[in-house]
Scaffold this motif. Structure first.
Motif, mmCIF file in Angstrom:
data_model
loop_
_atom_site.group_PDB
_atom_site.id
_atom_site.type_symbol
_atom_site.label_atom_id
_atom_site.label_comp_id
_atom_site.label_asym_id
_atom_site.label_seq_id
_atom_site.Cartn_x
_atom_site.Cartn_y
_atom_site.Cartn_z
ATOM 1 N N SER A 176 35.446 34.853 41.653
ATOM 2 C CA SER A 176 34.015 34.908 41.928
ATOM 3 C C SER A 176 33.375 36.165 41.365
ATOM 4 C CB SER A 176 33.756 34.838 43.433
ATOM 5 O OG SER A 176 34.417 35.892 44.119
ATOM 6 N N ALA A 177 34.143 37.235 41.214
ATOM 7 C CA ALA A 177 33.619 38.483 40.647
ATOM 8 C C ALA A 177 34.765 39.425 40.346
ATOM 9 C CB ALA A 177 32.638 39.153 41.609
ATOM 10 N N ILE A 178 34.539 40.293 39.372
ATOM 11 C CA ILE A 178 35.445 41.421 39.105
ATOM 12 C C ILE A 178 34.622 42.674 39.366
ATOM 13 C CG2 ILE A 178 36.846 42.631 37.394
ATOM 14 C CD1 ILE A 178 37.356 39.947 36.039
ATOM 15 N N THR A 179 34.951 43.352 40.466
ATOM 16 C CA THR A 179 34.106 44.409 41.003
ATOM 17 C C THR A 179 34.768 45.778 40.867
ATOM 18 O OG1 THR A 179 33.353 42.823 42.679
ATOM 19 C CG2 THR A 179 32.858 45.156 43.072
ATOM 20 N N PRO A 180 34.089 46.758 40.292
ATOM 21 C CA PRO A 180 34.634 48.118 40.289
ATOM 22 C C PRO A 180 34.996 48.537 41.707
ATOM 23 C CG PRO A 180 32.691 47.997 38.897
ATOM 24 C CD PRO A 180 32.782 46.678 39.617
ATOM 25 N N ILE A 181 36.129 49.178 41.872
ATOM 26 C CA ILE A 181 36.645 49.434 43.212
ATOM 27 C C ILE A 181 35.713 50.328 44.027
ATOM 28 C CG2 ILE A 181 38.062 51.473 42.668
ATOM 29 C CD1 ILE A 181 40.272 50.033 44.406
ATOM 30 N N GLU A 182 34.959 51.176 43.369
ATOM 31 C CA GLU A 182 34.010 52.030 44.092
ATOM 32 C C GLU A 182 32.936 51.178 44.764
ATOM 33 O OE1 GLU A 182 35.949 54.092 40.750
ATOM 34 O OE2 GLU A 182 34.641 52.312 40.850
ATOM 35 N N GLU A 218 43.680 49.808 29.219
ATOM 36 C CA GLU A 218 42.498 50.662 29.355
ATOM 37 C C GLU A 218 41.949 50.691 30.781
ATOM 38 O OE1 GLU A 218 40.570 49.946 24.948
ATOM 39 O OE2 GLU A 218 40.486 48.312 26.408
ATOM 40 N N VAL A 219 42.224 49.626 31.555
ATOM 41 C CA VAL A 219 41.724 49.524 32.923
ATOM 42 C C VAL A 219 42.803 48.889 33.803
ATOM 43 C CG1 VAL A 219 39.293 49.340 32.267
ATOM 44 C CG2 VAL A 219 40.683 47.271 32.473
ATOM 45 N N LEU A 220 42.598 48.962 35.107
ATOM 46 C CA LEU A 220 43.503 48.345 36.075
ATOM 47 C C LEU A 220 42.764 47.238 36.822
ATOM 48 C CD1 LEU A 220 45.005 51.600 37.641
ATOM 49 C CD2 LEU A 220 45.955 50.251 35.748
ATOM 50 N N LEU A 221 43.493 46.180 37.168
ATOM 51 C CA LEU A 221 42.961 45.099 37.986
ATOM 52 C C LEU A 221 43.889 44.860 39.169
ATOM 53 C CD1 LEU A 221 41.920 42.371 35.363
ATOM 54 C CD2 LEU A 221 40.428 43.970 36.562
ATOM 55 N N THR A 222 43.318 44.571 40.335
ATOM 56 C CA THR A 222 44.120 44.253 41.501
ATOM 57 C C THR A 222 43.382 43.254 42.378
ATOM 58 O OG1 THR A 222 45.519 45.235 43.214
ATOM 59 C CG2 THR A 222 43.265 46.115 43.017
ATOM 60 N N THR A 223 43.998 42.860 43.492
ATOM 61 C CA THR A 223 43.410 41.869 44.395
ATOM 62 C C THR A 223 42.639 42.568 45.517
ATOM 63 O OG1 THR A 223 45.236 41.766 45.985
ATOM 64 C CG2 THR A 223 45.462 40.450 43.964
ATOM 65 N N ALA A 224 41.821 41.792 46.225
ATOM 66 C CA ALA A 224 41.094 42.342 47.373
ATOM 67 C C ALA A 224 42.051 42.742 48.481
ATOM 68 C CB ALA A 224 40.089 41.311 47.883
ATOM 69 N N LYS A 225 43.136 42.008 48.637
ATOM 70 C CA LYS A 225 44.139 42.349 49.643
ATOM 71 C C LYS A 225 44.751 43.716 49.360
ATOM 72 C CE LYS A 225 48.598 40.657 51.417
ATOM 73 N NZ LYS A 225 49.504 39.493 51.477
ATOM 74 N N ASP A 226 44.979 44.020 48.085
ATOM 75 C CA ASP A 226 45.520 45.332 47.710
ATOM 76 C C ASP A 226 44.453 46.404 47.792
ATOM 77 O OD1 ASP A 226 48.386 44.805 46.623
ATOM 78 O OD2 ASP A 226 47.189 43.238 45.719
ATOM 79 N N ALA A 227 43.221 46.041 47.477
ATOM 80 C CA ALA A 227 42.142 47.035 47.410
ATOM 81 C C ALA A 227 41.909 47.726 48.744
ATOM 82 C CB ALA A 227 40.855 46.376 46.924
ATOM 83 N N SER A 237 39.402 47.858 38.966
ATOM 84 C CA SER A 237 38.477 46.849 39.486
ATOM 85 C C SER A 237 39.220 45.845 40.356
ATOM 86 C CB SER A 237 37.768 46.114 38.347
ATOM 87 O OG SER A 237 36.836 46.964 37.704
ATOM 88 N N VAL A 238 38.468 45.212 41.242
ATOM 89 C CA VAL A 238 39.010 44.259 42.200
ATOM 90 C C VAL A 238 38.626 42.841 41.779
ATOM 91 C CG1 VAL A 238 39.085 43.583 44.621
ATOM 92 C CG2 VAL A 238 38.749 45.992 44.006
ATOM 93 N N VAL A 239 39.620 41.975 41.689
ATOM 94 C CA VAL A 239 39.381 40.573 41.360
ATOM 95 C C VAL A 239 39.124 39.831 42.665
ATOM 96 C CG1 VAL A 239 40.306 38.500 40.270
ATOM 97 C CG2 VAL A 239 40.886 40.765 39.358
ATOM 98 N N GLU A 240 37.891 39.394 42.861
ATOM 99 C CA GLU A 240 37.526 38.696 44.097
ATOM 100 C C GLU A 240 37.666 37.195 43.899
ATOM 101 O OE1 GLU A 240 34.523 40.600 46.623
ATOM 102 O OE2 GLU A 240 33.843 41.573 44.777
ATOM 103 N N ILE A 241 38.263 36.557 44.910
ATOM 104 C CA ILE A 241 38.667 35.160 44.807
ATOM 105 C C ILE A 241 37.937 34.313 45.841
ATOM 106 C CG2 ILE A 241 40.628 33.569 45.021
ATOM 107 C CD1 ILE A 241 40.819 35.343 42.582
ATOM 108 N N GLU A 242 37.558 33.107 45.442
ATOM 109 C CA GLU A 242 37.039 32.112 46.376
ATOM 110 C C GLU A 242 37.803 30.812 46.182
ATOM 111 O OE1 GLU A 242 32.861 31.727 45.779
ATOM 112 O OE2 GLU A 242 32.383 33.638 46.756
#
Length: 343
Positions: A220-226, A297-306, A319-324
């Motif tokens: 649903s979105a790839i959100t910067p962790i900040e 160049e960047v890191l991606l992880t899940t909302a559970k990890d975030a 960034s956080v990969v948000e899932i629906e």
């Protein structure tokens, strides 16, 4: 800790289920409608996105929703923790558990989240304090102490029954005959396999009465962790132009990595940890060193990890990969959520 042989473990679970079926072990009415979402296997089956989906549907209909969860991996397992009162997140992943805190962030304004191993007692408290009208039992299939109006089981299409092997040799929590208790079976990650015809036939053999759905997770979105932690206006990007390294500590890491690829986000490298892993600053250093070695160049992880890395420092952008979750025949499924008892 002594581990029982798989055969003996299975027999003990069969006996426990038989005692509940015969009424020897008592089940308790929670005082409101109850929807249970669970698994027959350990590990990630996509259950958490489904719990969030159900809570959002019910909240949109004006229900006062409360999610009851054990909160696996939290520090004080026997302590009741109000993870969210529906308006603010009141616990971190250490005290509330990673999945409950993930749900609390996602469902602000929509659901109360309580972590308590005794979900009957937690429900009594929540009814008095919040006036709950519907409970969602997270990981509730084996929690037979609580009566439920709808019993949903998630089956992961990418690893449905682990070859039929019981714990501790495999991932089955109970014999497959237990599927007969389910009112509804949802085959998750159905888009990550070529054909689920055979799987549907096998599940029908164990339960010919359950309503069966297919589901897939979508980004649903790839959100910067900040932004994710600050709860500010979320980025709506669903793509990634930079070269990412993807990391996670979830039950089925390969499904996360495969989902990224199918969405056109191709990691140059991946790194996985045990399910519910709590990260240290040393882990971050290790992840970033690995990323640099692969030219990421960047890191991606899940909302559970975030929710478990909010206090750690990153030199690289993360960034956080948000899932629906998307369900086929969603109108039928959502109608089932409103039934007081499934006929």
């Amino acid at each position: 800790m002594l581990k029982l042989p798989a055969y003996l473990y299975g027999k003990i679970i069969e006996l426990r289920n038989a005692l509940y079926d015969k009424g020897v072990f008592e089940t308790h009415d929670l005082g409101a409608r109850v929807i249970s979402v669970g698994n027959i296997t350990t590990g990630g089956t996509g259950k958490t996105p489904l719990v969030a989906y159900i809570a959002e549907v019910l909240a949109a209909r004006g229900e006062k929703v409360c999610i009851l969860t054990r909160g696996y991996g939290r520090a004080e397992k026997k302590q009741r923790v109000l993870v969210s009162d529906g308006e603010q997140v009141l616990a971190d992943a250490v005290t509330g558990g990673d999945e409950p805190v993930e749900l609390a962030h996602k469902l602000l304004g929509k659901a109360i989240v309580i972590a308590d191993a005794d979900r009957v007692s937690a429900a009594e408290w929540a009814l008095r304090k919040f006036g709950v009208t519907v409970f969602v039992l997270d990981d509730g299939f084996q929690h037979r102490k609580a009566k439920r109006d709808l019993d949903i089981v998630c089956i992961d299409a990418t690893n449905p029954c682990d070859g039929g092997k019981m714990l501790p040799l495999g991932r089955l929590r109970e014999p497959l005959a237990g599927l007969a208790r389910a009112d509804c079976i949802i085959i998750t990650r159905s888009d990550l396999v070529d054909d689920i015809t055979e799987l549907r036939a096998r599940l029908t053999k164990w339960n010919s009465e359950a309503v069966m759905f297919e589901a897939k997770n979508v980004i649903s979105a790839i959100t910067p962790i900040e932004e994710f932690h600050a709860k500010t206006q979320r980025s709506q990007s669903k793509s990634m132009s930079q070269r990412p390294l993807a990391f996670c500590g979830v039950g089925n890491p390969e499904s996360f990595f495969e989902q990224l690829k199918r969405a056109g986000v191709e990691p140059v490298a991946t790194k996985s940890y045990a399910d519910h892993h709590f990260y240290s600053q040393a882990d971050v250093s290790e992840i970033e060193a690995s990323a640099k070695s692969y030219g990421a160049e960047v890191l991606l992880t899940t909302a559970k990890d975030a929710v478990k890395i909010s206090n750690l420092k990153f030199a690289m952008s993360c960034s956080v990969v948000e899932i629906e979750m998307e369900i086929d025949d969603k109108d039928v499924f959502e109608t089932m959520l409103s039934l007081n008892h499934l006929l």
